[in-house]
Design an enzyme around this catalytic site. Structure first.
Site, PDB file in Angstrom:
ATOM      1  N   LEU A  16      -6.243  -5.652   9.503  1.00 31.01           N
ATOM      2  CA  LEU A  16      -5.220  -6.685   9.355  1.00 31.01           C
ATOM      3  C   LEU A  16      -4.134  -6.429  10.392  1.00 31.01           C
ATOM      4  CD1 LEU A  16      -4.165  -9.071   7.554  1.00 31.01           C
ATOM      5  CD2 LEU A  16      -2.755  -7.334   6.429  1.00 31.01           C
ATOM      6  N   TYR A  18      -2.641 -13.995   0.346  1.00 29.42           N
ATOM      7  CA  TYR A  18      -1.338 -13.560  -0.142  1.00 29.42           C
ATOM      8  C   TYR A  18      -0.517 -12.969   0.982  1.00 29.42           C
ATOM      9  CZ  TYR A  18      -2.592  -8.581   0.067  1.00 29.42           C
ATOM     10  OH  TYR A  18      -2.929  -7.325   0.500  1.00 29.42           O
ATOM     11  N   LYS A  20      -5.874 -11.916   5.176  1.00 30.30           N
ATOM     12  CA  LYS A  20      -5.153 -11.256   4.083  1.00 30.30           C
ATOM     13  C   LYS A  20      -5.542 -11.943   2.779  1.00 30.30           C
ATOM     14  CE  LYS A  20      -0.633  -9.161   3.150  1.00 30.30           C
ATOM     15  NZ  LYS A  20      -1.031  -7.761   3.343  1.00 30.30           N
ATOM     16  N   GLU A  80      -7.977   1.517   9.625  1.00 31.90           N
ATOM     17  CA  GLU A  80      -6.607   1.377   9.118  1.00 31.90           C
ATOM     18  C   GLU A  80      -6.509   2.040   7.754  1.00 31.90           C
ATOM     19  OE1 GLU A  80      -5.604  -2.741   8.532  1.00 31.90           O
ATOM     20  OE2 GLU A  80      -7.523  -3.181   7.568  1.00 31.90           O
TER      21      GLU A  80
END
Length: 287
Positions: free
Chosen positions: A202, A32, A146, A178
């Site tokens: 990511l 996505y 992702k 993250e």
């Protein structure tokens, strides 16, 4: 919400039905993206679409559109729904097949969905700063994809919310990775640091814009890992994402960061980031 894109066609949302054996629904077997819209313009759409294709390649999903065709479809969706400020969410699953763990053969047709959502910029919080919570990173080891597999992320986000915090800042052992839905930056002695873009994070599009801004404005930056102790003693902390832009973290695990206000480098980057938006999205007025 108005119209949505379903398998390439603009249709009313109530007419969209996803099969119970869609692999996105049953396995999280899909990818996505979320793209910000300012003044009806898609910000960094090419970068988001490029990352979508890269994620698809990593898990063997062939996206059934050329990049320029996909960009045009997304632009048409924004225009059709008269979206001014908000987001586009787009998702591609491997498609529908009888349930089995292995990829179906022969290759099946992917399921593609995209819709728009009005969403204001979090301006007040970007000015005042937010609270963060450190949590152990329990996710899988391919965070560079992702994918739809977000259970670890949402569990971390929920833990932060229950503690009255805006974001969960994750760490594997002593290494900070993250946020649950963001990248993390710290400033120490005038130098900006963020985890390198490897499989453990990511490579956020906003992160990429920030690094480009730093390069063009001679702001010292290092893409290197840092520890829990490093973030606790940082002069400044901020997170970055498509929806939060550059969000200062002024409190972590209940302890004040710096002087308890957004730092000077953070505020400078916020200003420069707005200028990037204004360059790409015509006639947009942002503070």
């Amino acid at each position: 919400m108005g119209k949505v894109i379903f398998n390439g066609e603009l249709v009313e949302r109530e007419n969209v039905k996803v099969d119970i054996e869609d692999r996105g629904y049953q396995f999280g077997d899909g990818i996505y993206e979320v793209i910000r819209v300012y003044n009806g313009e898609l910000f960094t759409k090419k970068e988001h679409v490029q990352r979508l294709y890269e994620s698809g390649e990593k898990i063997g999903i062939k996206i059934p559109y050329e990049k320029d065709v996909l960009c045009k479809k997304l632009e048409e969706l924004v225009q059709e729904n008269h979206l001014e400020t908000g987001i586009i969410y787009l998702q591609i699953s491997r498609g529908v097949s009888p349930r089995q763990h292995g990829y179906p053969t022969p290759e099946i047709e992917p399921t593609f969905v995209a819709y728009t959502k009005p969403m204001d910029r979090p301006e007040d919080l970007m000015k005042s700063g937010a609270k963060g919570l450190l949590v152990e990173d329990i996710r899988w080891l391919r965070c560079d994809i992702k994918s739809l597999n977000l259970l670890g992320n949402i569990m971390a986000k929920q833990k932060a919310a229950e503690s009255g915090c805006f974001e969960a800042i994750q760490h594997r052992g002593e290494t900070v990775t993250e946020g649950s839905s963001s990248n993390v930056f710290i400033v120490k002695d005038g130098i900006l640091k963020t985890h390198p873009a490897v499989n453990l994070i990511l490579n956020g599009i906003t992160r990429q814009v920030i690094l480009r801004i730093c390069k063009h404005n001679q702001i010292p930056v290092k893409e290197e890992s840092f520890t829990v102790d490093d973030i606790k003693t940082a002069d400044e902390i901020f997170i970055s994402s498509t929806t939060s832009e550059i969000m200062p973290i002024i409190q972590l695990d209940g302890s004040v960061i710096g002087n308890g206000e957004p730092g000077e480098i953070t505020k400078k980057l916020q200003k420069l980031f707005v200028e990037e938006i204004q360059k790409e999205c015509k006639n947009v007025v942002l503070q």
